[in-house]
Each structure stands twice: as C-alpha cells, then as structure tokens.
Enzyme design. Structure first.
Site, PDB file in Angstrom:
ATOM      1  N   HIS A 119      60.572 -49.517  73.407  1.00  0.00           N
ATOM      2  CA  HIS A 119      61.194 -50.242  74.532  1.00  0.00           C
ATOM      3  C   HIS A 119      60.713 -49.702  75.883  1.00  0.00           C
ATOM      4  O   HIS A 119      61.390 -49.883  76.895  1.00  0.00           O
ATOM      5  CB  HIS A 119      62.724 -50.183  74.422  1.00  0.00           C
ATOM      6  CG  HIS A 119      63.241 -50.949  73.241  1.00  0.00           C
ATOM      7  ND1 HIS A 119      64.493 -50.769  72.702  1.00  0.00           N
ATOM      8  CD2 HIS A 119      62.655 -51.920  72.481  1.00  0.00           C
ATOM      9  CE1 HIS A 119      64.653 -51.586  71.667  1.00  0.00           C
ATOM     10  NE2 HIS A 119      63.552 -52.283  71.513  1.00  0.00           N
TER      11      HIS A 119
ATOM     12  N   ILE B 103      64.698 -44.776  76.209  1.00  0.00           N
ATOM     13  CA  ILE B 103      63.773 -44.738  77.343  1.00  0.00           C
ATOM     14  C   ILE B 103      63.901 -43.407  78.079  1.00  0.00           C
ATOM     15  O   ILE B 103      63.402 -43.260  79.183  1.00  0.00           O
ATOM     16  CB  ILE B 103      64.081 -45.909  78.310  1.00  0.00           C
ATOM     17  CG1 ILE B 103      65.578 -45.898  78.686  1.00  0.00           C
ATOM     18  CG2 ILE B 103      63.715 -47.246  77.679  1.00  0.00           C
ATOM     19  CD1 ILE B 103      65.934 -46.832  79.816  1.00  0.00           C
TER      20      ILE B 103
ATOM     21  N   CYS C  59      53.180 -55.918  98.914  1.00  0.00           N
ATOM     22  CA  CYS C  59      53.327 -57.382  99.009  1.00  0.00           C
ATOM     23  C   CYS C  59      54.780 -57.844  99.093  1.00  0.00           C
ATOM     24  O   CYS C  59      55.040 -59.040  99.201  1.00  0.00           O
ATOM     25  CB  CYS C  59      52.656 -58.041  97.804  1.00  0.00           C
ATOM     26  SG  CYS C  59      53.578 -57.800  96.283  1.00  0.00           S
TER      27      CYS C  59
ATOM     28  N   ALA D 173      70.113 -45.258  70.904  1.00  0.00           N
ATOM     29  CA  ALA D 173      70.842 -44.679  72.030  1.00  0.00           C
ATOM     30  C   ALA D 173      71.857 -43.612  71.615  1.00  0.00           C
ATOM     31  O   ALA D 173      72.139 -42.688  72.378  1.00  0.00           O
ATOM     32  CB  ALA D 173      71.547 -45.789  72.800  1.00  0.00           C
TER      33      ALA D 173
END
Ligand code: CNA
Length: 254
Positions: free
Chosen positions: A125, A109, A160, A27
C-alpha cells in the site's frame, strides 16, 4: 493464559520446521507502537466519527476534496513520529536474519518493519516517505511534504499549484509489488497473517496462493472470504506482542 502458551508452543514448533516463512502484516501489527488501526475497537475509522470513513482513502473523493484526507493524515503523521517498532516487528526481523523468512508483505505505511531491521519488505500500500504533485508529478521528500502538511490545510506544489499526494495507495489505485507477493506466497512453507482483518483486497487474497500452513494472529474478527480455511493450522485471538513474546520464550531468537 494456558491456551496462549499452548498456541505459542505449537507456533514455535511450526517455525522450527519451516524454511520459507512469509508474513502478511496489517495495521494491528503497529497498534502497540501507538499507531491506531482502522477497523479495530480503537481504530481511526471509529475515532474519525464521520459517516463512511473509507472516503478518507478514496482516490476519487481525494481529487474532489483533499481536505478530509489531510485532516486525518496530520493525526497519522503525529502518531508515526512517536512510534517505535514493537517486539513482533523485531521477532520477524530476527527470523529473516536467521535465514528462515523469505519476506514481509505489509499493508502498513509506517516503515516499522524496516526500522526493526527487516530488509525484504514489500509495502503493497505504498508509504509516506515520498509524495508527488498530482498535476506536474514533482516529487517531495518526507520532511518537505510533512512541513507543508502542517503549514497548510492542503499542501500544494510550489511548481504548479497542484495538490500534493503522499505515495500511499488509495482505494481505487493499483497496489504495488502484487505479482512478487503472490510469488512469495507460493514459495512459503509457513505463512503468517498478523494484525489484519483481511477485508482489503487484493491483500486479503495473497494467503490463498500459499500451499504451506497458515497461522493467523489477530485479536477480533478476520474475514474468511478469501482465506483458505483448510490450510489455517493455527488461529490465535490474542495480542500480537504478547503472543510472539511467548513464542520467543521457546525459540530464544531475541
Ligand atoms: P484493519 O482492517 O484496521 O485490521 C487490523 C486488525 O488488527 C483488527 O482486526 C484489530 O482488531 C487487530 N488488532 C489491532 N491491534 C492488535 C493487537 N495488538 N493484537 C492483535 N490484533 C490487533 O487493518 P488491515 O491492515 O487489515 O487493513 C488494511 C489497511 C489498514 C491498509 O490499507 C493499511 O495501509 C491501513 N493502515 C495502516 C496503518 C499503519 O501503517 N500502521 C495504520 C492504520 C491503517
């Protein structure tokens, strides 16, 4: 400052000799792009101001109460929208272009490596670009899931009613591409750990697979639990972009 230049020169020499470089990024690689890390002094865990912030990415907690994750995720999405790759992202993309880099293993990410031009990127990740319904498995693209995330406290499947979850690997879920990453580390003759506190496993174990020299660039503490210290040839405690700008002054890659 002198020490940084000396370290940069040493790093530049190591890069010149290397033919199979691998990067493990964390990060800290993206904080200068405006995406806060988790555990740094300005990190998201500190900002979240909640006890046990690791619950945010705990898969069991997510199934019990997804609202904690989503309140955090909205902030992350805003930061991602505004972010651009930094110098160090471009530096490693340039090493790939020059044929010196085998691949980037990233815990991030944010897709900033890809946006800087890196092609061989292993997102262990996962990423935010796709999301899935946790009940029926329906997939949602980035724009759709983002819109739903800002419209509702908890985005739900239009098929759903199940809770939607981005394809980020949570604590308690298996990481991706792990065998390929260990294989990559084995092939590396120079292995960089950049912007990671090395506390998250199995990512923290990957450097132990290399028989090459290891360079660690991280401001602040790095866990040495899994790090093979005898192979750490250089430990730089400095700002990542400042350091790689200095390395680039010698290599002129960018
Ligand atoms: P971490 O544990 O938050 O460690 C980051 C490290 O980087 C800390 O030691 C910081 O002090 C250091 N650091 C921060 N900025 C700089 C800088 N400019 N120069 C030098 N050092 C700096 O992060 P890890 O990646 O080790 O932890 C793994 C987690 C964080 C993964 O699961 C990631 O998915 C997750 N994460 C990713 C992002 C992203 O995608 N950009 C952002 C926040 C967290």
């Amino acid at each position: 400052m002198k020490a940084l230049q000396q370290e940069a020169s040493q790093c530049a020499e190591m890069i010149k000799k290397a033919n199979a470089i691998v990067l493990l990024s964390g990060a800290g690689m993206s904080t200068n792009a405006g995406i806060p890390d988790f555990r740094g002094p300005q990190g998201l865990y500190k900002r979240a101001g909640i006890p046990d912030p690791e619950r945010i990415f705990d898969i069991e907690y997510f199934y019990r109460d997804p609202s904690l994750f989503y309140s955090f995720h909205r902030e992350l999405l805003k930061a991602l929208d505004a972010a651009k790759p930094t110098f160090a992202h471009f530096f490693f993309a340039a090493l790939e272009k020059k044929g010196k880099l085998l691949g980037v293993i990233t815990q991030n990410i944010d897709a900033l490596h890809q946006r800087a031009g890196s092609h061989k990127v292993y997102e262990i990740h996962g990423g935010i670009w796709e999301s899935h319904c946790t009940k029926c498995g329906k997939s949602f693209d980035y724009e759709t899931s983002k819109r739903m995330t800002f419209e509702k406290e908890i985005p739900r499947c239009d098929n759903c009613g199940g809770v939607i979850k981005p394809d980020i690997v949570f604590f308690g879920e298996p990481v991706k591409h792990i065998d390929e990453c260990f294989e990559l580390a084995r092939k590396a003759d120079l292995f960089f750990v950049v912007g990671s506190s090395l506390v998250v496993t199995p990512a923290a174990m990957i450097p132990s697979a290399t028989s090459g020299e290891i360079v660690v660039v991280n401001k602040g503490e790095v866990s040495e639990f899994y790090l093979p210290s005898s192979r750490v040839a250089l430990r730089v405690d400095a700002d990542i972009d400042e350091f790689f700008r200095s390395v680039n002054e010698e290599l002129k890659l960018l």
